[in-house]
Design a protein around this motif. Structure first.
Motif, PDB file in Angstrom:
ATOM      1  N   SER A   1      26.485 -13.521 -25.053  1.00  0.00           N
ATOM      2  CA  SER A   1      25.802 -14.435 -24.151  1.00  0.00           C
ATOM      3  C   SER A   1      26.731 -15.437 -23.475  1.00  0.00           C
ATOM      4  O   SER A   1      26.429 -15.912 -22.384  1.00  0.00           O
ATOM      5  CB  SER A   1      24.710 -15.199 -24.920  1.00  0.00           C
ATOM      6  N   TYR A   2      27.864 -15.759 -24.086  1.00  0.00           N
ATOM      7  CA  TYR A   2      28.687 -16.818 -23.489  1.00  0.00           C
ATOM      8  C   TYR A   2      30.143 -16.431 -23.253  1.00  0.00           C
ATOM      9  O   TYR A   2      30.823 -17.065 -22.440  1.00  0.00           O
ATOM     10  CB  TYR A   2      28.667 -18.071 -24.365  1.00  0.00           C
ATOM     11  N   ARG A   3      30.674 -15.424 -23.941  1.00  0.00           N
ATOM     12  CA  ARG A   3      32.109 -15.158 -23.814  1.00  0.00           C
ATOM     13  C   ARG A   3      32.486 -14.753 -22.396  1.00  0.00           C
ATOM     14  O   ARG A   3      33.477 -15.242 -21.835  1.00  0.00           O
ATOM     15  CB  ARG A   3      32.549 -14.080 -24.791  1.00  0.00           C
ATOM     16  N   GLY A   4      31.716 -13.850 -21.801  1.00  0.00           N
ATOM     17  CA  GLY A   4      32.026 -13.437 -20.437  1.00  0.00           C
ATOM     18  C   GLY A   4      31.929 -14.591 -19.461  1.00  0.00           C
ATOM     19  O   GLY A   4      32.764 -14.729 -18.558  1.00  0.00           O
ATOM     20  N   TRP A   5      30.912 -15.439 -19.644  1.00  0.00           N
ATOM     21  CA  TRP A   5      30.735 -16.589 -18.750  1.00  0.00           C
ATOM     22  C   TRP A   5      31.891 -17.562 -18.890  1.00  0.00           C
ATOM     23  O   TRP A   5      32.439 -18.056 -17.889  1.00  0.00           O
ATOM     24  CB  TRP A   5      29.415 -17.284 -19.071  1.00  0.00           C
ATOM     25  N   MET A   6      32.302 -17.849 -20.125  1.00  0.00           N
ATOM     26  CA  MET A   6      33.408 -18.772 -20.346  1.00  0.00           C
ATOM     27  C   MET A   6      34.712 -18.200 -19.817  1.00  0.00           C
ATOM     28  O   MET A   6      35.552 -18.932 -19.275  1.00  0.00           O
ATOM     29  CB  MET A   6      33.537 -19.092 -21.830  1.00  0.00           C
ATOM     30  N   SER A   7      34.914 -16.907 -19.956  1.00  0.00           N
ATOM     31  CA  SER A   7      36.120 -16.287 -19.408  1.00  0.00           C
ATOM     32  C   SER A   7      36.173 -16.462 -17.894  1.00  0.00           C
ATOM     33  O   SER A   7      37.240 -16.717 -17.320  1.00  0.00           O
ATOM     34  CB  SER A   7      36.169 -14.805 -19.769  1.00  0.00           C
ATOM     35  N   GLY A   8      35.018 -16.349 -17.240  1.00  0.00           N
ATOM     36  CA  GLY A   8      34.970 -16.589 -15.800  1.00  0.00           C
ATOM     37  C   GLY A   8      35.286 -18.024 -15.441  1.00  0.00           C
ATOM     38  O   GLY A   8      35.951 -18.301 -14.431  1.00  0.00           O
ATOM     39  N   VAL A   9      34.826 -18.966 -16.262  1.00  0.00           N
ATOM     40  CA  VAL A   9      35.123 -20.382 -16.022  1.00  0.00           C
ATOM     41  C   VAL A   9      36.624 -20.643 -16.144  1.00  0.00           C
ATOM     42  O   VAL A   9      37.220 -21.355 -15.329  1.00  0.00           O
ATOM     43  CB  VAL A   9      34.338 -21.270 -17.009  1.00  0.00           C
TER      44      VAL A   9
END
Length: 255
Positions: A87-95
């Motif tokens: 839920s969050y790893r891909g989003w944080m990697s994009g950030v």
């Protein structure tokens, strides 16, 4: 069946074989079936004991999986970790990969690329790139000594801060990779290795705190340099005022 049970069976078979060899030839001549006796012993008394021991071991294993290491709860925890990572790893990697560069000129773009690279390998060209963007130190005949000293120190502090930021970005990348590895292992870890993962996470936390302290120390140095710079300007004004007063006195005293 585990190794201890197999070992006990092997010992019993050896004992049975030894007993068979110890039977006198007269017993064999009377029709005594050695192999039937061995098979009866193994499937009877010995087999019953082994079955009982296996039952006890299975009961202990079931109690461990139910009370000490509940399999259902462990699988539930693994599923929770996998859900959180998804839920969050891909989003944080994009950030982390968001572009923040904004320089327009070529020289400034090169310098910006160097201190945003997150790699200490780019620090070798930092002096040349910095000079190309902000200019070189004036010669001794082009500026007063006090001004040259303050400019030189300000340039040095700016370069130090840029180098420290590059090192911090590189350390952050390493910590993120370590955190991802710990999360991956958490999703499949066995109960007996949970403490090892916890110790690894604590070590990573200490490393992160050490990096933060280095950045705080760098900020304190920059603040101290800023105070020294402003104080240096005041000192220069005093020197210039004294020089003006001396020039005025000489002018008034002149015939």
């Amino acid at each position: 069946m585990n190794f201890s049970v197999l070992k006990r069976k092997g010992v019993l078979l050896l004992v049975a074989a030894a007993l068979a060899l110890a039977i006198p030839p007269t017993a064999k001549a009377l029709g005594f079936d050695v192999f039937s006796a061995i098979e009866s012993t193994i499937t009877g008394e010995i087999g019953g004991a082994l079955t009982a021991m296996n039952g006890i071991q299975n009961s202990l294993r079931q109690d461990q999986q139910t009370l000490l290491f509940p399999v259902a709860l462990i699988n539930q925890a693994h599923s929770y970790v996998i859900t959180i990572m998804g839920s969050y790893r891909g989003w944080m990697s994009g950030v982390f990969r968001l572009p923040v560069n904004s320089a327009q000129l070529t020289a400034n773009q090169n310098l910006e690329h160097a201190f945003l690279s997150g790699s200490s390998a780019s620090l070798g060209n930092m002096n040349a790139l910095y000079t190309a963007s902000f200019g070189a130190l004036p010669t001794a005949t082009a500026a007063p000594k006090a001004h040259r000293q303050m400019m030189d120190m300000n340039d040095a502090l700016a370069k130090d801060a840029l180098a420290r930021s590059v090192a911090a970005d590189q350390a952050t990348t390493s910590l993120i990779q370590m955190a991802n590895q710990i999360e991956n292992e958490t999703a499949t870890t066995a109960p007996g290795t949970a403490d090892m993962l916890s110790a690894t996470a604590r070590a990573a936390e200490l490393e992160s705190l050490a990096a933060q302290h280095r950045l705080l120390a760098s900020m304190l140095r920059e603040e101290a340099a800023n105070l020294a710079y402003r104080n240096g300007l005041r000192k220069q004004r005093v020197i210039e005022a004294l020089q003006v007063n001396s020039n005025l006195k000489e002018t008034v005293a002149a015939p």
